[in-house]
Design an enzyme around this catalytic site. Sequence first.
Site, mmCIF file in Angstrom:
data_model
loop_
_atom_site.group_PDB
_atom_site.id
_atom_site.type_symbol
_atom_site.label_atom_id
_atom_site.label_comp_id
_atom_site.label_asym_id
_atom_site.label_seq_id
_atom_site.Cartn_x
_atom_site.Cartn_y
_atom_site.Cartn_z
ATOM 1 N N GLU A 127 0.841 -1.206 0.000
ATOM 2 C CA GLU A 127 0.000 0.000 0.000
ATOM 3 C C GLU A 127 0.872 1.250 0.000
ATOM 4 O O GLU A 127 1.951 1.248 0.570
ATOM 5 C CB GLU A 127 -0.920 -0.014 1.227
ATOM 6 C CG GLU A 127 -0.307 -0.699 2.432
ATOM 7 C CD GLU A 127 -1.286 -0.917 3.584
ATOM 8 O OE1 GLU A 127 -1.671 0.082 4.186
ATOM 9 O OE2 GLU A 127 -1.628 -2.081 3.860
ATOM 10 N N LYS A 129 2.701 4.566 0.955
ATOM 11 C CA LYS A 129 3.021 5.168 2.256
ATOM 12 C C LYS A 129 2.690 6.654 2.162
ATOM 13 O O LYS A 129 3.383 7.414 1.499
ATOM 14 C CB LYS A 129 4.492 4.960 2.591
ATOM 15 C CG LYS A 129 4.852 5.473 3.974
ATOM 16 C CD LYS A 129 6.227 4.985 4.375
ATOM 17 C CE LYS A 129 6.546 5.320 5.818
ATOM 18 N NZ LYS A 129 6.579 6.735 6.101
ATOM 19 N N ASP A 131 2.350 10.443 2.983
ATOM 20 C CA ASP A 131 3.220 11.354 3.728
ATOM 21 C C ASP A 131 2.372 12.407 4.443
ATOM 22 O O ASP A 131 2.210 13.520 3.978
ATOM 23 C CB ASP A 131 4.195 12.022 2.751
ATOM 24 C CG ASP A 131 5.346 12.689 3.479
ATOM 25 O OD1 ASP A 131 5.477 12.479 4.699
ATOM 26 O OD2 ASP A 131 6.107 13.412 2.818
ATOM 27 N N TYR A 238 -5.616 2.645 7.357
ATOM 28 C CA TYR A 238 -4.782 1.493 6.976
ATOM 29 C C TYR A 238 -4.383 0.600 8.141
ATOM 30 O O TYR A 238 -3.675 -0.384 7.959
ATOM 31 C CB TYR A 238 -3.526 1.964 6.233
ATOM 32 C CG TYR A 238 -2.715 3.009 6.980
ATOM 33 C CD1 TYR A 238 -2.057 2.684 8.153
ATOM 34 C CD2 TYR A 238 -2.607 4.310 6.506
ATOM 35 C CE1 TYR A 238 -1.328 3.633 8.843
ATOM 36 C CE2 TYR A 238 -1.884 5.270 7.184
ATOM 37 C CZ TYR A 238 -1.240 4.916 8.366
ATOM 38 O OH TYR A 238 -0.526 5.860 9.047
ATOM 39 N N LYS A 326 11.089 2.754 0.737
ATOM 40 C CA LYS A 326 11.097 4.182 0.422
ATOM 41 C C LYS A 326 11.448 4.434 -1.038
ATOM 42 O O LYS A 326 12.216 3.667 -1.633
ATOM 43 C CB LYS A 326 12.123 4.909 1.316
ATOM 44 C CG LYS A 326 11.812 4.867 2.806
ATOM 45 C CD LYS A 326 10.469 5.460 3.095
ATOM 46 C CE LYS A 326 10.360 6.500 4.153
ATOM 47 N NZ LYS A 326 11.338 7.233 4.754
ATOM 48 N N CYS A 432 39.904 20.141 19.772
ATOM 49 C CA CYS A 432 38.467 20.406 19.873
ATOM 50 C C CYS A 432 38.220 21.901 19.694
ATOM 51 O O CYS A 432 38.824 22.709 20.391
ATOM 52 C CB CYS A 432 37.968 19.941 21.238
ATOM 53 S SG CYS A 432 36.284 20.454 21.582
ATOM 54 N N CYS A 435 36.876 23.277 23.383
ATOM 55 C CA CYS A 435 37.671 23.331 24.620
ATOM 56 C C CYS A 435 39.170 23.238 24.346
ATOM 57 O O CYS A 435 39.966 23.270 25.289
ATOM 58 C CB CYS A 435 37.243 22.236 25.583
ATOM 59 S SG CYS A 435 37.748 20.579 25.063
ATOM 60 N N CYS A 456 37.004 14.503 20.904
ATOM 61 C CA CYS A 456 37.614 15.438 21.838
ATOM 62 C C CYS A 456 37.932 14.665 23.109
ATOM 63 O O CYS A 456 37.113 13.898 23.594
ATOM 64 C CB CYS A 456 36.618 16.565 22.120
ATOM 65 S SG CYS A 456 36.900 17.424 23.666
ATOM 66 N N CYS A 462 35.036 19.782 28.691
ATOM 67 C CA CYS A 462 34.554 20.305 27.420
ATOM 68 C C CYS A 462 33.114 20.775 27.573
ATOM 69 O O CYS A 462 32.200 20.000 27.858
ATOM 70 C CB CYS A 462 34.640 19.231 26.336
ATOM 71 S SG CYS A 462 34.062 19.837 24.738
HETATM 72 S S1 IVH Z 1 1.319 1.014 9.033
HETATM 73 C C1 IVH Z 1 2.571 -0.820 13.000
HETATM 74 N N1 IVH Z 1 0.628 1.853 6.646
HETATM 75 O O1 IVH Z 1 4.301 5.745 8.173
HETATM 76 C C2 IVH Z 1 2.505 -0.207 11.666
HETATM 77 N N2 IVH Z 1 1.844 3.354 8.042
HETATM 78 O O2 IVH Z 1 6.972 5.081 9.178
HETATM 79 C C3 IVH Z 1 1.790 1.087 11.662
HETATM 80 N N3 IVH Z 1 2.213 5.571 7.063
HETATM 81 O O3 IVH Z 1 3.648 6.198 11.587
HETATM 82 C C4 IVH Z 1 1.928 1.872 10.427
HETATM 83 N N4 IVH Z 1 1.155 5.187 5.175
HETATM 84 O O4 IVH Z 1 2.258 7.552 9.897
HETATM 85 C C5 IVH Z 1 1.271 2.163 7.794
HETATM 86 N N5 IVH Z 1 -0.106 2.465 4.535
HETATM 87 C C6 IVH Z 1 0.513 2.787 5.670
HETATM 88 C C7 IVH Z 1 1.099 4.050 5.902
HETATM 89 C C8 IVH Z 1 1.770 4.298 7.099
HETATM 90 C C9 IVH Z 1 1.832 6.095 5.902
HETATM 91 C C10 IVH Z 1 3.015 6.294 8.089
HETATM 92 C C11 IVH Z 1 2.445 6.238 9.488
HETATM 93 C C12 IVH Z 1 3.525 5.611 10.318
HETATM 94 C C13 IVH Z 1 4.744 5.850 9.498
HETATM 95 C C14 IVH Z 1 5.780 4.789 9.797
#
Ligand code: IVH
Length: 718
Positions: A127, A129, A131, A238, A326, A432, A435, A456, A462
């Site tokens: 799915e 991710k 932002d 999600y 990512k 350093c 210091c 250092c 320091c």
């Molecule tokens: S699952 C235990 N699914 O990414 C797992 N997170 O880096 C809970 N996020 O804090 C997260 N899209 O804010 C999940 N399809 C998705 C997501 C997602 C965005 C974010 C979420 C999480 C962060 C983790």
Amino acid sequence: MAVDTIPVEILSEEQAKAELQRLSAEIAHHDALYHGKDEPEISDADYDALKRRNDAIEAQFPQLVRTDSPSQRVGAAPAGIFAQVVHARPMLSLDNTFSDEDVQDFVSSVYRFLGQLPDSSIAFTAEPKIDGLSMSLRYENRRLVTAATRGDGTTGENVTANILTIKEIPTELPADAPDVVEVRGEVYMAKSDFLALNAQMEAEGKQAYVNPRNTASGSLRQLDPKVTASRNLRFFAYAWGEMSRMPAETQWEMVQVFGRWGFPINPLTERLSSVEAILEHYRAIGLNRPDLDYDIDGVVYKVDRLDLQARLGFRSRSPRWATAHKFPAEQAFTTVEAIDIQVGRTGALTPVARLTPITVGGVVVTNATLHNEDYIKGIGNSGDRIRPEEHDIRIGDTVIVQRAGDVIPQVLDVVLEKRTADAGPYLFPKTCPVCDSHAVREKNEKTGKLDSVTRCTGGFVCRAQAVEHIKHFVSRNAYDIEGLGTKQVDFFFESDDPALMIRTAPDIFTLKARQERSLTKLENIEGFGRVSVRKLFEAIDARREIALNRFIFALGIRHVGETTAKLLARSYGSYAAFADAMQAAAPKFGEAWNELNSIEGIGEVVAASIVEFFKEPRNLEVVERLLGEVRPLDAEAPVVSDSPVAGKTVVFTGSLERFTRDEAKARAEGLGAKVAGSVSKKTDYLVAGPGAGSKLDKAREVGVQVMTEDEWLALIGG
Ligand code: IVH
């Protein structure tokens, strides 16, 4: 008589508290309807009656006034004013993966942990991710009662009034939904809405917003729901937290159920079984990315079956059953204007490139880390070249900068054609900059190579190390003292006034008493108002008792991060027991030393570093003073109190047939047991499979109970 009809005059304190909580939620609900969405549900007169009742109860019980009370809600206010919400289940983050190989490793690790051959029998969801900001929406009896931000994962902020203005989030669930439901997902701002907002800002001659994510966050973390409503935020569901009943058995089905309940769910989600199919979907989403009306920064893969998720469980902060793949980082060209050296808590000298400001993927970048002396020369941590020799980084060079998510930007490479004749090689300092003590690169005892970090040697003299120590001490995962941020710590550290200065951590806790005896009043100093001073002292006092793991982490022992601090707290139980054991382990042999090393997850380097910390009289003196002010609480007994193995120490040896080693360990820890790597007198059980050798001999010698894997399974209930 129902509590909400009892006359204010005869309410008990307990009833008043419950009433104030109810009224705060109720009024927030109506506020949101009024400001944001559709139709109000009640008349103005009824609304006023609710407010008057709230005020009357508060007048009677001023000690019960809530931070989220309607009486306290006046327009926009700074962060930190929302009531706190402790999440019923922690909100975790995800591990990141960057390459195809990482994804392959993730999938293999799932099969390995479960003891299966990688035969594509396990399905994963893939799915986007999103932002944005993660949000936990709690419904009780099918009505939205609380919306909370992630916060530190354990405690978030109550932003219910603002969330109620988001049209895409249902306030009621259908009749077939369970009694307690926590839906989790991402609140975000659409790109088109963001661009329109910025066009409007520009037209009004105001400053533009940086990116949709920050704008969404700002819109939620302010007090006026009208502002949130005007921003048109959106949501994708999600994940979930507490559920009184599970409506499905897979990740995929759960999200479909959320869709049926009225939550937006992401249409680009797929359920796939092979690594190839997963990677193909990742690339397809990547190609689609510019056309989507929301920012995404990767693709999340999750094991689909919830029973497998349960077996896989969690590491300290993230699930083993999921990972975030990512998208590649964004890059841009700019020039290095200067190279500064920062001195960290452990004395590490970190070079930082000051750059001509440049926008990389929507964010303005002005600094980038250069890591260490070798990195500037083009040599990596393992000693190998990562750039050709002439590609060393010099002041004045044009460079390629890369930014990936929230990670500190990096300088990747130098554009040699643009190097000017007067740009000479950068000379890394030998002392350093703070210091003036010698700065050295230690030799790694094991490899015989020079450490890449220059340190250092000033230690306590320091100032940079001392002030960084305090910043670490008050940081979020350590003492977490609100109102003592970087700026404030610098101010108190620099002060020469005996009523103000903070030079070591214990001074934080004597600040209030010193203030009371003195004529210099903090509240008269710019940047500190009366309210903020009161809040600061409250925040400090609230930390006079603190969980043992936070206390240990706050000490700033080199190599002791949060995870290690937790292991130590759990293994030793109390600060006194921990400190005594570290003194006893000082010679680096004997029972106490062996015990420290037998803690699974603590290796020799870490063990040595802890023992060294307790050998240094200056450290002991600071800890002593600290203990005069604060009390580390004994580590909590394992949560699973009815587990037959809670608090017991177990060692696994030989080959296991029913579990993989990792799963056996995770299961045992989940039941409150400690898993050790070697047998000592403190071991309660040795679980021995075929091929067990020296550990079995040792267990017999010291009289530890030995059992087979089946006997262990019978003990923990299958
Ligand atoms: S699952 C235990 N699914 O990414 C797992 N997170 O880096 C809970 N996020 O804090 C997260 N899209 O804010 C999940 N399809 C998705 C997501 C997602 C965005 C974010 C979420 C999480 C962060 C983790």
